[in-house]
Design a protein around this motif. Structure first.
Motif, PDB file in Angstrom:
ATOM      1  N   THR A  99      44.683  46.214  35.422  1.00 58.70           N
ATOM      2  CA  THR A  99      43.967  45.058  35.806  1.00 58.70           C
ATOM      3  C   THR A  99      42.508  45.090  35.452  1.00 58.70           C
TER       4      THR A  99
ATOM      5  N   ALA B 278      38.682  42.981  35.726  1.00 59.64           N
ATOM      6  CA  ALA B 278      38.121  41.878  36.323  1.00 59.64           C
ATOM      7  C   ALA B 278      37.129  41.466  35.225  1.00 59.64           C
TER       8      ALA B 278
ATOM      9  N   VAL C 146      48.218  44.459  40.896  1.00 64.73           N
ATOM     10  CA  VAL C 146      47.490  44.048  40.386  1.00 64.73           C
ATOM     11  C   VAL C 146      47.735  43.356  40.380  1.00 64.73           C
TER      12      VAL C 146
ATOM     13  N   ALA D  67      44.853  44.924  43.432  1.00 63.74           N
ATOM     14  CA  ALA D  67      45.145  44.590  42.398  1.00 63.74           C
ATOM     15  C   ALA D  67      46.053  44.081  42.058  1.00 63.74           C
TER      16      ALA D  67
ATOM     17  N   TYR E 122      36.444  44.245  44.578  1.00 65.65           N
ATOM     18  CA  TYR E 122      37.025  45.029  43.808  1.00 65.65           C
ATOM     19  C   TYR E 122      36.800  46.481  44.183  1.00 65.65           C
TER      20      TYR E 122
ATOM     21  N   LEU F  40      46.837  42.729  40.664  1.00 69.72           N
ATOM     22  CA  LEU F  40      45.564  42.042  41.102  1.00 69.72           C
ATOM     23  C   LEU F  40      45.114  42.713  42.433  1.00 69.72           C
ATOM     24  N   LYS F  41      44.485  41.685  43.261  1.00 68.59           N
ATOM     25  CA  LYS F  41      43.971  42.086  44.313  1.00 68.59           C
ATOM     26  C   LYS F  41      44.917  42.591  45.394  1.00 68.59           C
TER      27      LYS F  41
ATOM     28  N   THR G 186      41.186  37.728  36.621  1.00 67.23           N
ATOM     29  CA  THR G 186      41.461  39.248  36.148  1.00 67.23           C
ATOM     30  C   THR G 186      42.492  38.959  35.010  1.00 67.23           C
TER      31      THR G 186
END
Length: 455
Positions: A317, A319, A13, A10, A341, A5-6, A98
């Motif tokens: 991932t 969003a 991810v 991410a 992102y 994710l982030k 996400t």
């Protein structure tokens, strides 16, 4: 499956990225609009350490300054295969959250996420996405309704310190599955820690077993017309499962924990309890932000590929915006996705700003990942931020030097998470029952998966 994710973007991810963060947490209604102002609730990874929280808070302040009519609140969220459906049905998800690539098409088809395609189409980089990546967020007509924020190919992560203690060269990680086995045994014999470990639950057992089988040329399903056929009862899956059984019961090189999920295995790897394991190539960000790994311990290489059609299983991932969001919330949410992102992947000033912010908060900058855009754009981005790169790049050379040479194979296209879930007990059985019959387990799983596909 699971990106950081982030923390990857991410990824991580993702895949990349949310409970209570100081100054950001909220239990208010999602997507509320009043007096010309809009409040959105966005996802942030659960369990972030304070530096990562500070980095997120700094991003929120910058966004709100640039968009004074939008207020951003956060909610702790990490996608988990066994709980996501209930969260979706219960309406407890944030406005922006996400999902893995595997969920994109089905959620879009079932209209369980908002249609933001017109807003995404207006973004200046909408035509520059990597086609192999963006297709995971498109509807049947090719409209982008879920935005890819991170992508990955599976990698073999290893602990350099344990390699050294075992008398192995940490600059020469294994390049074959036979070497993975022998190195795992050396680590277990010399250090007492697990030489190799694997995930086994919350759909991750099937994910990693499939990854190993793909690296041996296998596929979990095939498609003819509109019909999907399960193909886990095949030689690559049998070899991958037999290798696990051999390492577990003959070599005794897999430690004593056989109920790992993604979070659990990351935690033990970061704590120096695991020599090697497979996960997404961009996983280093999560290991730092959530597990405080010692950078000197970390090493990364590509998953060994053997046989015809072998490749690294890839994913990533997306969003997305809640289907409950009104028009104002959709617009605000896409602005947040663009800012938080995407802008750092495409705009020099934002890439530098983000790298500077992340570095100041002691978060990883410069970890390798499969590009969301083309390789040229990816290289440009890396050049922009090179003065802020703070990850042990030299320790990732075995991965980076081969990252773009390996074939990236998409995850199974139909009923992906259910397929992985059906394989979890197969992996668990092999690791907990010395007399487990590999052929029988895979035959039964193949029948179960076919029933799922036929539905």
């Amino acid at each position: 499956m699971k990106s950081s994710l982030k923390a990857i973007a991410a990824a991580t991810v993702l895949f990349a990225a949310v409970g209570t963060l100081s100054g950001c947490a909220s239990s208010s209604t999602s997507g509320s609009s009043a007096h010309g102002k809009t409040t959105i609730v966005v996802a942030i990874d659960a369990g972030l350490k304070k530096p990562a929280q500070d980095a997120f808070n700094a991003q929120v302040k910058l966004f709100e300054k640039a968009n004074p009519t939008i207020t951003v609140k956060s909610r702790e969220y990490t996608w988990t295969g066994t709980t996501f459906s209930a969260e979706l049905a219960g309406g407890t998800l944030p406005d922006v959250f996400t999902i893995p690539f595997t969920d994109g098409r089905s959620l879009i088809e079932q209209k369980q996420v908002a249609d933001i395609s017109s807003l995404v189409k207006a973004l200046p980089y909408a035509s520059k996405f990597n086609p192999a990546v963006v297709k995971n967020g498109e509807d049947a007509s090719g409209n982008i309704q879920a935005v890819p924020i991170a992508a990955y190919g599976q990698a073999l992560h290893y602990n350099r310190t344990l390699f050294t203690k075992a008398g192995l060269d940490p600059d020469k990680p294994p390049t074959t599955w036979a070497e993975v086995r022998s190195d795992a045994k050396a680590i277990a014999d010399k250090t007492g820690e697990a030489g190799y470990a694997t995930m086994t639950q919350s759909n991750t057992g099937g994910w990693i077993l499939t990854s190993a089988a793909y690296a041996l040329g296998g596929r979990a399903e095939t498609k003819s017309g509109k019909k999907f056929t399960a193909t886990v009862d095949t030689k690559p899956f049998k070899k991958a499962l037999t290798d696990l059984k051999t390492m577990r019961w003959t070599d005794d090189s897999m430690g004593g924990n056989f109920l790992y999920d993604w979070n659990g295995i990351n935690q033990d790897f970061a704590a120096g309890k695991i020599g090697m394991y497979i996960s997404g190539g961009g996983n280093y960000g999560s290991l730092v932000s959530q597990n405080a790994i010692k950078p000197a311990d970390y090493g990364e290489t590509v998953v060994p590929l053997e046989g015809k059609d072998a490749g690294a299983l890839g994913g990533g991932t997306l969003a997305v915006v809640s289907a409950k969001a009104d028009d104002a919330a959709k617009k605000a949410s896409v602005k947040w996705i663009d800012f938080y992102y995407m802008s750092t992947l495409i705009t020099k000033s934002d890439a530098v700003r983000d790298a500077k912010t992340q570095a100041a908060s002691q978060q990883p900058v410069g970890a390798p990942q499969v590009p969301v855009f083309d390789q040229k754009t990816y290289k440009e981005t890396q050049d922009w931020i090179k003065s802020y790169v703070n990850v042990p790049v030299d320790q990732m050379k075995p991965y980076v030097s081969q990252e773009f040479d390996q074939a990236i194979i998409p995850e199974p296209a139909s009923q992906t998470q259910a397929l992985y879930g059906a394989l979890d007990p197969v992996v668990q059985a092999v690791l907990t029952d010395k007399n487990a019959n590999v052929d029988q387990l895979l035959s039964q799983a193949n029948t179960s998966i076919q029933q799922i596909l036929d539905k």
